[in-house]
Design a protein around this motif. Structure first.
Motif, PDB file in Angstrom:
ATOM      1  N   UNK A 136       0.850  -1.193   0.000  1.00  0.00           N
ATOM      2  CA  UNK A 136       0.000   0.000   0.000  1.00  0.00           C
ATOM      3  C   UNK A 136       0.886   1.244   0.000  1.00  0.00           C
ATOM      4  N   UNK A 137       0.596   2.187  -0.868  1.00  0.00           N
ATOM      5  CA  UNK A 137       1.320   3.459  -0.913  1.00  0.00           C
ATOM      6  C   UNK A 137       0.848   4.303   0.257  1.00  0.00           C
ATOM      7  N   UNK A 138       1.720   4.527   1.224  1.00  0.00           N
ATOM      8  CA  UNK A 138       1.349   5.244   2.436  1.00  0.00           C
ATOM      9  C   UNK A 138       1.714   6.720   2.388  1.00  0.00           C
ATOM     10  N   UNK A 139       2.038   7.231   1.208  1.00  0.00           N
ATOM     11  CA  UNK A 139       2.258   8.664   1.066  1.00  0.00           C
ATOM     12  C   UNK A 139       0.959   9.366   1.448  1.00  0.00           C
ATOM     13  N   UNK A 140       1.037  10.411   2.275  1.00  0.00           N
ATOM     14  CA  UNK A 140      -0.190  11.081   2.732  1.00  0.00           C
ATOM     15  C   UNK A 140      -1.083  11.605   1.611  1.00  0.00           C
ATOM     16  N   UNK A 141      -0.524  11.870   0.438  1.00  0.00           N
ATOM     17  CA  UNK A 141      -1.362  12.340  -0.666  1.00  0.00           C
ATOM     18  C   UNK A 141      -2.188  11.205  -1.267  1.00  0.00           C
ATOM     19  N   UNK A 142      -1.746   9.958  -1.063  1.00  0.00           N
ATOM     20  CA  UNK A 142      -2.453   8.785  -1.584  1.00  0.00           C
ATOM     21  C   UNK A 142      -3.311   8.140  -0.498  1.00  0.00           C
ATOM     22  N   UNK A 143      -2.752   8.033   0.700  1.00  0.00           N
ATOM     23  CA  UNK A 143      -3.438   7.411   1.839  1.00  0.00           C
ATOM     24  C   UNK A 143      -3.482   8.403   2.998  1.00  0.00           C
ATOM     25  N   UNK A 144      -4.400   9.367   2.949  1.00  0.00           N
ATOM     26  CA  UNK A 144      -4.459  10.368   4.017  1.00  0.00           C
ATOM     27  C   UNK A 144      -5.024   9.768   5.307  1.00  0.00           C
ATOM     28  N   UNK A 145      -4.874  10.491   6.424  1.00  0.00           N
ATOM     29  CA  UNK A 145      -5.514  10.032   7.654  1.00  0.00           C
ATOM     30  C   UNK A 145      -6.999   9.788   7.425  1.00  0.00           C
ATOM     31  N   UNK A 146      -7.489   8.695   7.997  1.00  0.00           N
ATOM     32  CA  UNK A 146      -8.867   8.276   7.781  1.00  0.00           C
ATOM     33  C   UNK A 146      -8.965   7.107   6.820  1.00  0.00           C
ATOM     34  N   UNK A 147      -7.839   6.770   6.175  1.00  0.00           N
ATOM     35  CA  UNK A 147      -7.803   5.624   5.271  1.00  0.00           C
ATOM     36  C   UNK A 147      -7.793   4.337   6.085  1.00  0.00           C
ATOM     37  N   UNK A 148      -8.510   3.337   5.596  1.00  0.00           N
ATOM     38  CA  UNK A 148      -8.569   2.032   6.249  1.00  0.00           C
ATOM     39  C   UNK A 148      -8.608   0.964   5.160  1.00  0.00           C
TER      40      UNK A 148
END
Length: 161
Positions: free
Chosen positions: A105-117
């Motif tokens: 999973x791409x965990x860059x904040x632009x791809x997976x912002x807080x709130x992603x699950x």
């Protein structure tokens, strides 16, 4: 130390299947691949009609939470899965780097912002990964917990000062 992993005591975890509805216990239902929080609970989207409710640490109030959910008219089924998964909080400057060692999973904040699950694999172990402002919450099946902790310790070595 730039990575901190803390295992939480068993949290109340309830799988809820819904026919329809917009909220559970006063908390709005999340959109796909997200979670919502409020009233000391997190609600995770697990599928089109399935949600995982994370409550506080297991206690007598856990049964009250399950009973309250069962009374909600939209709930088709409520199942207590509290002892199914271990909860680990992963925080620190290099938390995403540690996860990148075994997670696609791409965990860059632009791809997976807080709130992603998301439900994914981490080092060949099925997990539920929640992206928070302060780091990550990882839910891993109890039967894989020892393996997961050993993998996490190994993957974190280069980031520990």
């Amino acid at each position: 130390m730039t990575v901190d992993a803390v295992e939480e005591p068993f949290r109340t975890q309830l799988t809820v299947r819904l026919r329809d509805g917009h909220a559970l216990l006063g908390v709005d239902l999340p959109a796909p691949c997200t979670f919502t929080s409020g009233n000391d609970i997190d609600i995770l989207w697990m599928g089109p009609d399935e949600y995982l409710l994370l409550g506080p640490a297991l206690s007598r109030e856990s049964a009250d939470l399950e009973a309250a959910l069962s009374r909600e008219s939209a709930a088709l089924a409520v199942v207590d899965v509290s002892c199914q998964r271990v909860t680990v909080q992963l925080r620190g400057e290099h938390a995403a780097d540690v996860l990148a060692h075994g997670c696609s999973i791409d965990l860059d904040p632009s791809v997976s912002p807080p709130g992603t699950c998301v439900q994914t694999l981490l080092a060949r172990t099925g997990i539920v990964l929640m992206v928070r402002e302060e780091g990550f919450t990882i839910l891993v099946r109890q039967s894989f917990a020892d393996y997961f902790k050993a993998w996490l310790a190994d993957a974190s070595l280069e980031y520990v000062s």
